[in-house]
Design a protein around this motif. Sequence first.
Motif, short mmCIF file in Angstrom:
data_model
loop_
_atom_site.label_atom_id
_atom_site.label_comp_id
_atom_site.label_asym_id
_atom_site.label_seq_id
_atom_site.Cartn_x
_atom_site.Cartn_y
_atom_site.Cartn_z
N ARG A 1 10.82 12.14 -12.95
CA ARG A 1 11.04 10.73 -12.67
C ARG A 1 10.86 10.51 -11.18
O ARG A 1 11.18 11.38 -10.37
N VAL A 2 10.35 9.33 -10.80
CA VAL A 2 10.19 8.97 -9.39
C VAL A 2 10.96 7.68 -9.14
O VAL A 2 10.74 6.68 -9.84
N GLU A 3 11.86 7.71 -8.18
CA GLU A 3 12.53 6.47 -7.77
C GLU A 3 11.47 5.51 -7.24
O GLU A 3 10.66 5.87 -6.39
N PRO A 4 11.47 4.26 -7.70
CA PRO A 4 10.37 3.36 -7.33
C PRO A 4 10.45 2.88 -5.89
O PRO A 4 11.52 2.79 -5.29
N CYS A 5 9.29 2.58 -5.35
CA CYS A 5 9.18 1.87 -4.08
C CYS A 5 9.47 0.40 -4.38
O CYS A 5 8.89 -0.18 -5.31
N LEU A 6 10.37 -0.20 -3.62
CA LEU A 6 10.79 -1.57 -3.88
C LEU A 6 10.33 -2.49 -2.75
O LEU A 6 10.25 -2.08 -1.59
N ALA A 7 10.06 -3.74 -3.10
CA ALA A 7 9.56 -4.70 -2.12
C ALA A 7 10.71 -5.40 -1.42
O ALA A 7 11.71 -5.77 -2.04
N LEU A 8 10.56 -5.58 -0.13
CA LEU A 8 11.55 -6.27 0.70
C LEU A 8 11.24 -7.76 0.70
O LEU A 8 10.09 -8.16 0.92
N LEU A 9 12.24 -8.59 0.43
CA LEU A 9 12.04 -10.04 0.34
C LEU A 9 11.91 -10.66 1.73
O LEU A 9 12.75 -10.44 2.60
N LYS A 10 10.85 -11.42 1.93
CA LYS A 10 10.62 -12.15 3.17
C LYS A 10 10.20 -13.58 2.83
O LYS A 10 9.74 -13.88 1.73
N SER A 11 10.33 -14.47 3.81
CA SER A 11 9.95 -15.86 3.59
C SER A 11 8.46 -16.09 3.80
O SER A 11 7.89 -17.06 3.29
N LYS A 12 7.79 -15.20 4.58
CA LYS A 12 6.37 -15.33 4.84
C LYS A 12 5.69 -13.97 4.69
O LYS A 12 6.29 -12.95 5.02
N PRO A 13 4.45 -13.94 4.24
CA PRO A 13 3.74 -12.66 4.10
C PRO A 13 3.27 -12.13 5.46
O PRO A 13 2.91 -12.93 6.34
N PRO A 14 3.27 -10.82 5.65
CA PRO A 14 2.70 -10.25 6.87
C PRO A 14 1.18 -10.39 6.86
O PRO A 14 0.56 -10.51 5.81
N LYS A 15 0.59 -10.39 8.07
CA LYS A 15 -0.85 -10.56 8.18
C LYS A 15 -1.46 -9.40 8.96
O LYS A 15 -0.79 -8.73 9.72
N GLY A 16 -2.75 -9.21 8.74
CA GLY A 16 -3.46 -8.18 9.47
C GLY A 16 -4.26 -7.28 8.55
O GLY A 16 -4.06 -7.26 7.33
N ARG B 1 6.97 5.70 -0.69
CA ARG B 1 8.34 6.02 -0.32
C ARG B 1 9.30 5.26 -1.24
O ARG B 1 9.23 4.04 -1.35
N SER B 2 10.20 5.99 -1.88
CA SER B 2 11.17 5.36 -2.77
C SER B 2 12.15 4.52 -1.97
O SER B 2 12.51 4.86 -0.84
N GLY B 3 12.59 3.42 -2.58
CA GLY B 3 13.55 2.55 -1.91
C GLY B 3 12.89 1.32 -1.31
O GLY B 3 11.69 1.09 -1.45
N ARG B 4 13.70 0.52 -0.62
CA ARG B 4 13.25 -0.75 -0.06
C ARG B 4 13.13 -0.60 1.46
O ARG B 4 14.03 -0.93 2.21
N LEU B 5 11.98 -0.07 1.90
CA LEU B 5 11.82 0.34 3.29
C LEU B 5 10.84 -0.51 4.08
O LEU B 5 10.60 -0.24 5.25
N GLY B 6 10.27 -1.52 3.46
CA GLY B 6 9.40 -2.43 4.19
C GLY B 6 7.92 -2.14 4.07
O GLY B 6 7.10 -2.88 4.64
N ASP B 7 7.52 -1.09 3.34
CA ASP B 7 6.09 -0.83 3.12
C ASP B 7 5.50 -1.90 2.20
O ASP B 7 4.30 -2.19 2.28
N TRP B 8 6.33 -2.43 1.32
CA TRP B 8 5.93 -3.52 0.42
C TRP B 8 6.81 -4.73 0.73
O TRP B 8 8.03 -4.60 0.92
N ILE B 9 6.20 -5.91 0.78
CA ILE B 9 6.90 -7.16 1.09
C ILE B 9 6.64 -8.15 -0.04
O ILE B 9 5.50 -8.34 -0.46
N LYS B 10 7.70 -8.78 -0.55
CA LYS B 10 7.52 -9.80 -1.59
C LYS B 10 7.85 -11.18 -1.02
O LYS B 10 8.79 -11.34 -0.23
#
Length: 352
Positions: free
Chosen positions: A41-56, A218-227
């Motif tokens: 089993r792999v602990e999922p990578c979770l998305a961090l909630l933000k009000s605006k999407p990152p750019k670049g 990376r498992s957890g809510r570490l900021g690699d994914w943003i929702k």
Amino acid sequence: MARRSTSKPLLSEADAPARSRPRKPRDPAQPRLLLDPMPGRVEPCLALLKSKPPKGPDWSYEIKWDGWRGAIHIEPSGVVRVLTKNGHDWSKRFPAVVEGAKQLGVASAILDGEIVVFDEMGRSDFGLLQAALGGPRGRLPATSAAFVAFDVLYLDGHDLRQTELKARRHLLEGLMIAGDAVIRFSEDFEGDPDDFLAAACEHGLEGIIAKNRNSTYRSGRLGDWIKVKCVQSDAFVIVGYEPSIGAYGGFGSLLLAARKASQLVYVGSVGTGFKEREADALRKLMDKIPCKRKTPPIPYSGKRQVVWQQPTLIAEIAYRGWTGDRKLRHSSFKGLRELQDDAALYDLDSGD
């Protein structure tokens, strides 16, 4: 809507080669694997909630799917399992997903994605997913469910978690079967993420996910994914209901609570979003809860006539924001969550 990005052969990215961690010793329990042992089993990578999407240029963008987070495990033995976010085996609930995974033609794999049911417009709908399972706390096999894959963590003996996302996505897309398959690829889009978000909201989608193309898994809510959501949607516990003779299920609204400093705090009620059969099934579940309470399980100073109950059932609630005294605004019931799924109660301290 923004234009879908086109895949490029990895070998063309000479300035950014895919990296992989050193080989692990062979696992005696899995002797047929030449390289990395397959994780149970792999602990999922979770998305961090933000009000605006990152750019670049380091960011890619996908639709935020409205269903249950899940993982498909295609094991070296040929067994296919569908696991929930918290690691529970729900393979029997999603037989079509299991059969679809068998058609991919891989010896072993772990796919990360979302279990969904699509509406007539092709949008994922959590309420339809719950209905396919037989309603609140249903156990029927959801034959109409599909799996939208957005990552591959393990493939044919190779653990890919230390490989960059852009390389993992390239491999994942190559596994997909063309046509109206049960296992589908979550496409990514290029262009201005603000325009993509606006288009997603205009089409009635839940929001978008931004992912760092160079990130490892990376498992957890570490900021690699943003929702970024079009409408807020979170899990709250039901602590009681207002009885109503004329309403579906015999209740006018549900009273809700969130977590605050390890305690439950009243955050308002929800009285919309219920379909007749869904409300009737929910009322039957509430009536089965033992130990009906004469006093509220939370601090409450309101004057409503309330049937209080143990904080057992967890509801997914869509809402437009918060009032000044931290009550939900324009809330609507989406369905029930389960603790063994991904029912993380909304935390007033973290806002997560």
